[in-house]
Design an enzyme around this catalytic site. Structure first.
Site, PDB file in Angstrom:
ATOM      1  CG  PHE A  44      -7.030   1.369   3.898  1.00 46.28           C
ATOM      2  CD1 PHE A  44      -7.925   1.073   4.924  1.00 46.28           C
ATOM      3  CD2 PHE A  44      -7.056   2.658   3.353  1.00 46.28           C
ATOM      4  CE1 PHE A  44      -8.825   2.030   5.387  1.00 46.28           C
ATOM      5  CE2 PHE A  44      -7.957   3.616   3.803  1.00 46.28           C
ATOM      6  CZ  PHE A  44      -8.836   3.304   4.826  1.00 46.28           C
ATOM      7  CD  GLU A  45      -5.579   1.668  -3.759  1.00 49.51           C
ATOM      8  OE1 GLU A  45      -6.492   1.116  -4.412  1.00 49.51           O
ATOM      9  OE2 GLU A  45      -4.514   2.026  -4.267  1.00 49.51           O
ATOM     10  CB  ILE A  46     -11.030   5.510   0.800  1.00 47.81           C
ATOM     11  CG1 ILE A  46     -11.155   4.479   1.930  1.00 47.81           C
ATOM     12  CG2 ILE A  46     -12.414   6.099   0.458  1.00 47.81           C
ATOM     13  CD1 ILE A  46     -11.741   5.033   3.222  1.00 47.81           C
ATOM     14  CG  HIS A  67      -2.973   1.865  -7.464  1.00 44.28           C
ATOM     15  ND1 HIS A  67      -4.048   1.402  -6.756  1.00 44.28           N
ATOM     16  CD2 HIS A  67      -3.141   1.393  -8.721  1.00 44.28           C
ATOM     17  CE1 HIS A  67      -4.832   0.680  -7.538  1.00 44.28           C
ATOM     18  NE2 HIS A  67      -4.300   0.656  -8.734  1.00 44.28           N
TER      19      HIS A  67
END
Ligand SMILES: Nc1nc2c(ncn2[C@@H]2O[C@H](COP(=O)(O)OP(=O)(O)O)[C@@H](O)[C@H]2O)c(=O)[nH]1
Ligand SMILES: [Mg+2]
Length: 490
Positions: free
Chosen positions: A376-378, A413
């Site tokens: 999950f990444e925004i 990341h």
């Protein structure tokens, strides 16, 4: 004689020791030195074959942030940043401000911060095309002259939409044809919880062509939504020239035998490298500043009642996550050494107000294995397009750990976001209930849980369980943990 890996020997040391012991199948592990490229410690590694102990000592001395007797530009910057952080925190406390409270949960439709802000320059098609070419041979070195972009936040601000401007965002899923069923289930949840209110386009990427069946199922699952399908270019999903594929295969075999999760998987390594270094270079993402990464077989536990993308842009949040966790050390034995070396060589990339404390308990000397779970990444795409990140990725890629070890995109990341960005641009989206097997983010705040119509078990929330890094995150940010943080402790 066959050299056996010892318990305190990293995989790359194992391979080089094996080589020193005459195991010739590893003969070109260190690649052929390319004289045009400042390859990371290539010469030292070759020396190390002659004197392994001397190499390791030199390596340790070279790369340490935390050893007092050496010149360590990275450490100086880090120390200054930490003193500044400490002073800020103290100042806020003295002023009686609630420094411990995280930015509050967003309310729907915040007023535009500054309607008059000038539009951001768009990264030109030409520059985007250049970025797509993966040529560390030419890109390393170039970054050093890019001094105006040493500050990643400044780079993002220059190229991304400004607070108050309409946000340019997309959903993005890397997915295989075989996962279409899991993807459709996930989409149902995202439609119900978010997309029906905020109909952002959805981009599907695959290293193989999507079948007509997959495409029609995904299109059908997203009525009224702009759906795009992209093929991953071969050179974004294959071995770079400097990787010795026999060695890579030997490392996979060894890691498989050692029972390391995905240890023997080749495709998983290409996937992790792709998510680290390439998805944001895909042509279909050129028009966007923001993305929400969505995997098959995940779902949202709560309604998302506000436009997260717009809120992040309006509030200068560049990286949003829902779950934190520790990495398996066996998958990244030399990742931190490479990271230290990178920051030693490029100290100006380290943000002075960074979140080092989230990833290291000893001022950068060692990695504590904490990361944001990147399924999950925004986040802002320009974070990865920035010179600092591209330089970091290229350096890691050169070092070979995506293939010789099993570096995940999550630690890569996370380390980059934590060290390149100011800490107040990293944001825990605590109100977004999210499930990726086997863990979830389930808001432990009763009011949030109720008002967002959550359907998860709060007693299972992962945030403050031992294997998560919620405690580390709150401490690193200087936030006070919620009063009921022990509710779901393991
Ligand atoms: N197209 C494609 N997608 C992949 C491949 N391997 C993994 N993925 C996708 O990459 C993401 C992460 O993979 P996943 O198997 O969920 O890894 P995990 O979450 O670490 O267990 C998911 O979105 C997968 O659909 C692959 O070989 N090809
Ligand atoms: Mg997954």
């Amino acid at each position: 004689m066959h050299h056996k890996q010892t318990s305190n020997e990293s995989l790359s040391e194992y391979v080089s020791n094996s080589l020193a012991n005459g195991q010739t199948q590893f003969a070109s592990y260190f690649g052929t030195p390319n004289n045009n490229v400042p390859v990371v410690a290539e010469d030292k590694k070759i020396e190390g074959l002659v004197d392994q102990e001397q190499f390791r000592q030199q390596e340790a001395a070279d790369s340490s942030f935390g050893e007092d007797s050496k010149m360590k530009p990275g450490q100086d910057i880090l120390e200054q940043a930490q003193v500044a952080q400490h002073q800020d925190f103290q100042k806020q406390q003295e002023a009686g401000a609630n420094a411990a409270a995280p930015a509050d949960v967003p309310v729907p439709m915040q007023p535009a911060a500054s309607a008059a802000a000038p539009a951001a320059p768009v990264v030109s098609k030409e520059d985007m095309a250049k970025m797509r070419k993966i040529t560390p041979e030419s890109s390393i070195g170039k970054y050093e002259t890019d001094t105006i972009y040493n500050d990643t936040m400044e780079y993002i601000k220059k190229f991304s939409g400004k607070p108050g401007e309409k946000v340019k965002a997309c959903m993005v899923s890397l997915v295989r044809n075989s996962e279409v069923h899991g993807m459709v289930n996930t989409i149902k949840s995202y439609r119900e919880r978010f997309i029906s209110k905020y109909p952002y386009p959805w981009i599907f990427l695959n290293d193989e062509e999507f079948t007509e069946d997959t495409k029609s199922k995904l299109i059908e699952a997203l009525p009224g939504i702009d759906v795009k399908f992209g093929l991953v270019p071969t050179d974004h999903w294959s071995y770079p020239t400097w990787i010795n594929q026999d060695t890579a295969a030997a490392c996979r075999k060894k890691m498989g035998e050692d029972g390391i999760i995905y240890g023997d998987s080749e495709s998983y390594r290409h996937m992790c490298r792709y998510q680290s270094g390439f998805f944001w270079r895909h042509e279909l993402l050129d028009d966007y500043d923001w993305y929400w990464r969505v995997e098959p077989d995940t779902n949202l536990h709560c309604d998302v009642n506000y436009d997260v993308f717009q809120w992040m842009q309006d509030n200068n949040k560049m990286y949003g996550f829902t779950i934190t966790i520790h990495e398996y050390l066996a998958t990244i034995p030399t990742l931190w050494d490479q990271t230290k070396k990178f920051f030693k060589e490029n100290p100006s990339y380290l943000n002075k107000d960074n979140l080092m404390k989230f990833v290291s308990h000893d001022q950068g000397d060692s990695y504590n294995l904490c990361h944001y779970w990147s399924n999950f990444e925004i986040a802002n795409l320009h974070l990865w397009r920035s010179p600092a990140y591209r330089h970091y990725f290229d350096t890691l890629d050169r070092a070979g750990g995506f293939f010789y070890e099993r570096w995940g995109d999550a630690p890569v990341h996370s380390i980059a976001a934590s060290l390149f960005l100011p800490k107040d641009s990293i944001h825990f989206l605590k109100e977004i209930g999210y499930w990726h097997p086997p863990y979830n983010n389930c808001p432990i705040d009763d009011e949030l849980f109720r008002s967002n119509n959550c359907d998860c078990d709060q007693n299972n929330d992962f945030t403050f369980q031992d294997y998560a890094c919620g405690k580390e995150y709150y401490a690193a940010q200087g936030f006070e943990k919620p009063s009921n943080w022990e509710r779901a402790r393991s």
